[in-house]
Every structure is written in structure tokens, then in C-alpha cells.
Design a protein around this motif. Structure first.
Motif, PDB file in Angstrom:
ATOM      1  N   LEU A 157       0.572  -7.374  -5.869  1.00  0.00           N
ATOM      2  CA  LEU A 157      -0.343  -6.264  -6.087  1.00  0.00           C
ATOM      3  C   LEU A 157       0.182  -5.026  -5.376  1.00  0.00           C
ATOM      4  O   LEU A 157       0.733  -5.126  -4.269  1.00  0.00           O
ATOM      5  N   THR A 158       0.001  -3.870  -5.984  1.00  0.00           N
ATOM      6  CA  THR A 158       0.464  -2.614  -5.403  1.00  0.00           C
ATOM      7  C   THR A 158      -0.628  -1.566  -5.531  1.00  0.00           C
ATOM      8  O   THR A 158      -1.417  -1.597  -6.468  1.00  0.00           O
ATOM      9  N   SER A 159      -0.657  -0.633  -4.581  1.00  0.00           N
ATOM     10  CA  SER A 159      -1.674   0.424  -4.651  1.00  0.00           C
ATOM     11  C   SER A 159      -1.022   1.777  -4.592  1.00  0.00           C
ATOM     12  O   SER A 159       0.125   1.941  -4.146  1.00  0.00           O
ATOM     13  N   ALA A 160      -1.751   2.791  -5.031  1.00  0.00           N
ATOM     14  CA  ALA A 160      -1.338   4.177  -4.858  1.00  0.00           C
ATOM     15  C   ALA A 160      -1.524   4.559  -3.394  1.00  0.00           C
ATOM     16  O   ALA A 160      -1.733   3.698  -2.535  1.00  0.00           O
ATOM     17  N   GLY A 161      -1.445   5.851  -3.089  1.00  0.00           N
ATOM     18  CA  GLY A 161      -1.399   6.277  -1.707  1.00  0.00           C
ATOM     19  C   GLY A 161      -2.732   6.373  -1.005  1.00  0.00           C
ATOM     20  O   GLY A 161      -3.791   6.485  -1.613  1.00  0.00           O
ATOM     21  N   LEU A 162      -2.638   6.312   0.317  1.00  0.00           N
ATOM     22  CA  LEU A 162      -3.761   6.563   1.218  1.00  0.00           C
ATOM     23  C   LEU A 162      -5.010   5.769   0.842  1.00  0.00           C
ATOM     24  O   LEU A 162      -4.988   4.536   0.871  1.00  0.00           O
ATOM     25  N   THR A 163      -6.099   6.434   0.451  1.00  0.00           N
ATOM     26  CA  THR A 163      -7.366   5.736   0.254  1.00  0.00           C
ATOM     27  C   THR A 163      -7.319   4.739  -0.886  1.00  0.00           C
ATOM     28  O   THR A 163      -8.136   3.809  -0.936  1.00  0.00           O
ATOM     29  N   ALA A 164      -6.361   4.862  -1.803  1.00  0.00           N
ATOM     30  CA  ALA A 164      -6.213   3.847  -2.844  1.00  0.00           C
ATOM     31  C   ALA A 164      -5.897   2.486  -2.236  1.00  0.00           C
ATOM     32  O   ALA A 164      -6.192   1.451  -2.842  1.00  0.00           O
ATOM     33  N   LEU A 169       0.857  -1.171   0.000  1.00  0.00           N
ATOM     34  CA  LEU A 169       0.000   0.000   0.000  1.00  0.00           C
ATOM     35  C   LEU A 169       0.898   1.227   0.000  1.00  0.00           C
ATOM     36  O   LEU A 169       1.841   1.315   0.789  1.00  0.00           O
ATOM     37  N   CYS A 170       0.635   2.160  -0.895  1.00  0.00           N
ATOM     38  CA  CYS A 170       1.391   3.403  -0.964  1.00  0.00           C
ATOM     39  C   CYS A 170       2.883   3.126  -1.164  1.00  0.00           C
ATOM     40  O   CYS A 170       3.274   2.404  -2.071  1.00  0.00           O
ATOM     41  N   THR A 171       3.729   3.634  -0.265  1.00  0.00           N
ATOM     42  CA  THR A 171       5.176   3.489  -0.435  1.00  0.00           C
ATOM     43  C   THR A 171       5.683   2.123  -0.018  1.00  0.00           C
ATOM     44  O   THR A 171       6.891   1.869  -0.099  1.00  0.00           O
ATOM     45  N   GLY A 172       4.819   1.240   0.405  1.00  0.00           N
ATOM     46  CA  GLY A 172       5.235  -0.135   0.653  1.00  0.00           C
ATOM     47  C   GLY A 172       5.823  -0.780  -0.585  1.00  0.00           C
ATOM     48  O   GLY A 172       6.556  -1.780  -0.492  1.00  0.00           O
ATOM     49  N   ALA A 173       5.529  -0.211  -1.754  1.00  0.00           N
ATOM     50  CA  ALA A 173       6.097  -0.724  -2.998  1.00  0.00           C
ATOM     51  C   ALA A 173       7.622  -0.673  -2.969  1.00  0.00           C
ATOM     52  O   ALA A 173       8.287  -1.496  -3.613  1.00  0.00           O
TER      53      ALA A 173
END
Length: 338
Positions: free
Chosen positions: A168-175, A118-122
Motif C-alpha cells: 500500500l502507498t499513500s500520497a504526501g503528508l495528511t494522506a 507514506l509520501c516519498t517512502g514509495a
């Protein structure tokens, strides 16, 4: 359909400082509270600390202290591993992530876990080599650095999340919430995911990507000589403008103006104009009730169809969906004053 176990990485090194608490709360909310009326058994959530032993306290910048029952060894064997974020020091200052964490992430993946950031976890997944050759995303403020630091990763800053099967990866915060609900949809079906979304009072699926949140104005930097002509152009966006017009206003040849603007902004004059016009259109959509046709005219994007085409291509969402996503919160603007 099966829920399975979810291991979330958390400690003083990762996942708890400042706004990261929000991203940590997302998997805890989605996967941590049993929803037996929707699926039984529900997910088995584990918070896994990065300390030397389970139970180590993890002090957060907010003053909270987190204690976990599980450690990094417990990532191995989980069905899904989630890295909520990495600390700012690892991004801005290049501080290395704990080697024990990187090793544990690799072991978990080798053991068959589905890996999620999630977010910068990428950045953690990328450091572990799990994003090499894959599409991935992160918060749009950090995607350029992610691409620079890990050139083998195919970074996409326009999407809310990327599902590449087992990573899987997400953009920041609510993403991050969008991605977690997507995981529920994959695991337990659309009905369960939709019910979860209703209980959390959020959309089951948001249109568009994070491009709708990115500032596309592309301000000029380090070239004060261009500022007057660019200010003039911003005041003339509803008029047809050419590179020749801008160069003439700047008292430069078109070739010199092109070179100077590209050096200052990283984009071409025509792209700069397009981004300015998109920015004007976004302000008008957020601050007025003007019809799309009028907004196209005032922003210099022309017809409503042309406005929609550019919005879908560069913002990833239609003007009407953008207006619904950003209901009027700004004072109503006078088009002539924009």
C-alpha cells in the motif's frame, strides 16, 4: 480481526528530517497508543533504526535525537512494515538509499509482511522492487520523478492512497493518515476506524483524491513570445475561445501556435484552456459564495452540470465537496478582477 505488529523505519537516513517528522508521527499516533476500549490487544509498534545496531542515535534537522530499541533485522517478522518517507537528497540529488534498508525491506516482504509507504517512502519500496507492475502513488510533487525513475511502477498521482493488497502507498503528508486509518479499517473494522478518526478530530474518509490539491494551471515556460496571448486568454475565460482565436491573437497559424504552446506547456491549447478554467473555478469556489451555476459561467465551463463533470474527471471531487474542503480563506474576489 487482528491488529498485529507494526514496524516503522526511522533513522538519520530516513523518516526524520524536516517535514518527515509529521509523517513519522502519523503511524506512531495511530498504532502506538493502546486503544484497549476499541480493540485489545492493540497494535504492537516498533521503531526500527537503520543504524548498525539498535540504540544508535538518529539526529534530525530539527535538532531532535531519536533512539530506537530495534534495528532493520526487526522488520522481518512484523505483520506490517511502514516506510514514512525518504530524505530529499535521495529524490532531488539521486543519493542512493542504504543497501541494508533495501535488503531488509525485501526480506520483510518475503517473510509475509504487509508493506506500506507514506509520501516519498514509495521510492524505497520501488527501489526494493516491491512496486514493480503495481499501482502506486506518492506526493504529487514527486510522482513524475517516481514514474521516470521506476518505469515498471504504475504511478497514479490523482489518489490519496493505493491499496494493492499486501503493498500500500499513500500520497504526501495528511494522506498518510488517510492510509493508516484505512489499515485500521481493514484490520479491525469500520467502527474502530471511525472511532479513531473521531478521537483524532479528522474525517474517517475524505472524498476525492490528491488531484484536488494539484496546481493544474500549467504555466508556460521558456517561450516569452506566448506570454501576451496567454495573459489575454486568461482575461477572457468567460468567453468562448478557440485555437483559431488564440493563434490569430498571437499572429501565428493555428498549426504553429499549437506546436509552440505544446512545446512550452506540455499540453494542447484546448487542454491548456480547460486547466485555466478549472483554476478559475477553484479560485471562485475558495473565495466567493457564488452559486455553482454562476461559477460555471464565469470560468467558461458553461452549465453547472458541465462544471461538475470536469471537476469529477480532473480534480476527483465535486465542486460542492471542494468548497467544503477549502472553506473561504482568501479575500472575497471580484469576478471581474480575476
Amino acid at each position: 480481526m487482528s491488529a498485529g505488529s507494526v514496524a516503522v523505519v526511522v533513522s538519520e537516513e530516513i523518516g526524520v528530517p524536516s517535514w518527515d517528522l509529521y509523517e513519522l508521527s502519523i503511524p506512531c499516533t495511530v498504532f502506538g497508543k493502546p486503544q484497549s476500549d476499541l480493540a485489545d490487544p492493540w497494535y504492537d509498534l516498533r521503531l526500527c533504526g537503520t543504524g548498525e545496531r539498535p540504540g544508535d542515535a538518529a539526529p534530525a534537522d530539527s535538532g531532535l535525537v531519536l533512539q530506537t530499541r530495534y534495528g532493520l533485522d526487526d522488520l522481518v517478522g512484523a505483520d506490517t512494515v511502514i516506510v514514512p518517507s525518504v530524505p530529499d537528497s535521495c529524490i532531488e540529488e539521486g543519493k542512493p538509499l542504504p543497501q541494508a534498508l533495501i535488503t531488509a525491506l525485501r526480506r520483510a516482504y518475503d517473510g509475509g509482511a504487509r508493506m506500506v509507504s507514506l509520501c516519498t517512502g514509495a521510492f524505497a519500496l520501488a527501489e526494493a522492487g516491491l512496486l514493480d507492475g503495481r499501482p502506486a502513488t506518492a506526493h504529487w510533487m514527486h510522482t513524475a520523478l517516481l514514474a521516470e525513475r521506476y518505469p515498471k511502477v504504475h504511478v497514479d498521482d490523482s489518489v490519496l492512497y493505493v491499496d494493492d493488497g499486501d503493498v500500500l502507498t499513500s500520497a504526501g503528508l495528511t494522506a498518510g493518515l488517510d492510509l493508516c486509518l484505512h489499515l485500521v479499517r481493514r484490520d479491525l473494522g469500520a467502527h474502530v476506524a471511525n472511532q479513531m478518526a473521531r478521537r483524532m478530530v479528522v474525517p474517517a474518509h475524505r472524498p476525492g483524491g490528491q488531484a484536488q490539491f494539484i496546481d493544474v494551471s500549467v504555466p508556460a515556460e521558456d517561450d516569452e513570445g506566448l506570454a501576451p496571448v496567454l495573459d489575454w486568454a486568461r482575461a477572457q475565460l468567460d468567453q468562448p475561445l478557440t485555437v483559431h482565436d488564440l493563434a490569430q491573437r498571437a499572429a501565428m497559424s493555428p498549426r504553429t501556435f499549437y506546436r509552440r504552446l505544446q512545446a512550452a506547456t506540455g499540453t494542447t491549447p484546448l487542454q491548456w484552456l480547460l486547466f485555466q478554467r478549472l483554476g478559475r473555478a477553484r479560485i471562485l469556489l475558495e473565495s466567493t459564495d457564488l452559486p455553482v451555476e454562476k461559477i460555471g459561467e464565469l470560468s467558461g465551463l458553461g452549465t453547472a452540470n458541465n462544471l461538475r463533470r470536469h471537476f469529477l474527471r480532473h480534480i476527483g471531487i465535486s465542486p460542492s465537496d471542494y468548497r467544503r474542503a477549502f472553506p473561504r480563506t482568501m479575500p472575497e474576489s471580484s469576478p471581474s478582477a480575476l
